[in-house]
Motif scaffolding. Structure first.
Motif, PDB file in Angstrom:
ATOM      1  N   ILE A   7      34.569  35.858  37.825  1.00 19.94           N
ATOM      2  CA  ILE A   7      35.461  34.871  37.217  1.00 19.94           C
ATOM      3  C   ILE A   7      35.947  33.937  38.305  1.00 19.94           C
ATOM      4  O   ILE A   7      36.537  34.355  39.296  1.00 19.94           O
ATOM      5  CB  ILE A   7      36.664  35.551  36.537  1.00 19.94           C
ATOM      6  CG1 ILE A   7      36.172  36.539  35.480  1.00 19.94           C
ATOM      7  CG2 ILE A   7      37.597  34.523  35.919  1.00 19.94           C
ATOM      8  CD1 ILE A   7      37.264  37.390  34.900  1.00 19.94           C
ATOM      9  N   LEU A  23      36.724  34.213  27.967  1.00 15.88           N
ATOM     10  CA  LEU A  23      36.883  35.456  28.724  1.00 15.88           C
ATOM     11  C   LEU A  23      37.214  36.602  27.781  1.00 15.88           C
ATOM     12  O   LEU A  23      37.566  36.386  26.619  1.00 15.88           O
ATOM     13  CB  LEU A  23      37.990  35.291  29.770  1.00 15.88           C
ATOM     14  CG  LEU A  23      37.820  34.140  30.765  1.00 15.88           C
ATOM     15  CD1 LEU A  23      39.066  34.006  31.624  1.00 15.88           C
ATOM     16  CD2 LEU A  23      36.584  34.365  31.627  1.00 15.88           C
ATOM     17  N   SER A  44      40.779  41.730  27.814  1.00 15.05           N
ATOM     18  CA  SER A  44      41.315  42.492  28.947  1.00 15.05           C
ATOM     19  C   SER A  44      41.452  41.609  30.189  1.00 15.05           C
ATOM     20  O   SER A  44      42.407  41.750  30.960  1.00 15.05           O
ATOM     21  CB  SER A  44      40.417  43.691  29.250  1.00 15.05           C
ATOM     22  OG  SER A  44      39.099  43.261  29.568  1.00 15.05           O
ATOM     23  N   THR A  45      40.509  40.681  30.374  1.00 20.65           N
ATOM     24  CA  THR A  45      40.598  39.764  31.521  1.00 20.65           C
ATOM     25  C   THR A  45      41.792  38.835  31.376  1.00 20.65           C
ATOM     26  O   THR A  45      42.537  38.600  32.333  1.00 20.65           O
ATOM     27  CB  THR A  45      39.310  38.937  31.641  1.00 20.65           C
ATOM     28  OG1 THR A  45      38.210  39.813  31.889  1.00 20.65           O
ATOM     29  CG2 THR A  45      39.417  37.923  32.774  1.00 20.65           C
ATOM     30  N   ARG A  63      44.830  40.753  32.289  1.00 22.42           N
ATOM     31  CA  ARG A  63      44.997  40.941  33.729  1.00 22.42           C
ATOM     32  C   ARG A  63      45.501  39.661  34.402  1.00 22.42           C
ATOM     33  O   ARG A  63      46.327  39.711  35.312  1.00 22.42           O
ATOM     34  CB  ARG A  63      43.686  41.396  34.358  1.00 22.42           C
ATOM     35  CG  ARG A  63      43.304  42.844  34.034  1.00 22.42           C
ATOM     36  CD  ARG A  63      42.230  43.353  34.972  1.00 22.42           C
ATOM     37  NE  ARG A  63      40.983  42.609  34.831  1.00 22.42           N
ATOM     38  CZ  ARG A  63      40.025  42.902  33.958  1.00 22.42           C
ATOM     39  NH1 ARG A  63      40.172  43.943  33.138  1.00 22.42           N
ATOM     40  NH2 ARG A  63      38.921  42.200  33.902  1.00 22.42           N
TER      41      ARG A  63
END
Length: 318
Positions: A56, A90, A93-94, A97
């Motif tokens: 990413i 995305l 979960s990304t 975060r």
């Protein structure tokens, strides 16, 4: 934070003092001080880490942050992980975060109201001065009322806590009336003068001040911190008014938060009389083992904090 550590160290103070000022651990200060001495600015950069390179990019992370802060979804008031994941491409979960790393919580909101009092600064200095510089031959009382305290009876009996199961209460209740708790918190020792009245008009407040007058020893002046509705005149009383929309500066509000948490939040009262009895018993128990609320912020620190907040929200375009 690494840059702040280095800049603080450059003033010549010790590692322990840097640790105290920045509220980071002593080993952290020592680590980044040593790395800067050894490698200068390059020493403040993260070292290469093992494992698969990040997939990413910085631009993607930046776009998530910008979209979160500066836009809303088409048919919602705030972003969810799912809606942001759909927009950014995305995973949920990304997105989670990224939000966690930058301290973003779109699902939460807090209320606030800035004071518009033209004498805000003067009143802050006045009241905080009473907290941090105790007066001689005087008592300082933080005074207010907790009005409309409801006597609530749960519709069903409460089920007690058991191992592995919390206490369970019915969500609905029957109202049996209201009462008001008037309280004067002695900021020096945490003791409380209180009265309970079914109504909360100016006449009840005047009666409460008369009770304070009788309770406080005659040789002491009485300094009263309260909001602007208190207009009672008395030779012994020196009134100190809180700024508008600034109840947080009145220490008695902390007391009201305690009684709400310890007594009222889970209360089950079948009458106003039962509620009033419990309130009196709560205050009595508090006075048997009073705890002083320690005020730690100076007036300068409070005003500087508000100035920083105003700068932030003005910089955000509000």
């Amino acid at each position: 934070m690494r840059s702040k550590i280095v800049l603080e160290c450059a003033t010549g103070i010790s590692n322990s003092e840097v640790s105290r000022r920045l509220r980071v651990s002593l080993p952290t200060v020592g680590k980044w001080r040593s790395r800067f001495i050894d490698k200068r600015l390059d020493g403040l950069v993260d070292e290469p880490r093992p494992g698969r390179p990040a997939t990413i990019g910085v631009d993607q992370v930046e776009q998530v942050i910008v979209d979160t802060l500066e836009s809303t979804p088409a048919n919602a008031t705030h972003w969810s992980r799912a809606s942001m994941a759909e927009k950014s491409g995305l995973s949920k979960s990304t997105v989670g975060r990224i939000w966690k790393a930058f301290g973003l919580k779109p699902h939460l909101e807090e209320g606030f109201k800035l004071s518009t009092d033209p004498l805000f600064t003067e009143k802050v200095y006045d009241i905080v001065g009473l907290y941090v510089n105790p007066l001689e031959s005087a008592v300082v009382l933080s005074v207010d009322e907790k009005s409309q305290v409801q006597a609530l009876q749960r519709s069903q009996p409460t089920l007690p806590m058991m191992p592995g199961t919390p206490e369970r209460r019915a969500p609905d209740y029957v109202r049996h009336g209201t009462t008001s708790l008037f309280a004067a918190l002695n900021v020096a020792d945490g003791t409380v003068i209180s009265s309970i009245h079914r109504r909360h008009r100016a006449v009840e407040f005047k009666k409460f001040l008369a009770k304070i007058d009788k309770t406080v020893p005659e040789h002491l002046d009485v300094h009263v911190i309260c909001d602007n509705y208190a207009t009672h005149k008395h030779p012994r009383f020196h009134m100190h008014f809180t700024p508008t929309y600034s109840s947080w500066i009145n220490q008695v509000e902390r007391l009201f938060a305690e009684v709400a948490w310890e007594l009222l939040q889970r209360s089950d009262h079948r009458s106003v009389q039962a509620l009033e009895k419990d309130l009196r018993n709560w205050v009595k128990a508090l006075n048997e083992d009073p705890q002083q609320f320690i005020w730690t912020k100076t007036a300068e620190e409070i005003l500087a904090s508000i100035a920083r907040y105003l700068k932030r929200i003005n910089g955000a375009g509000h």
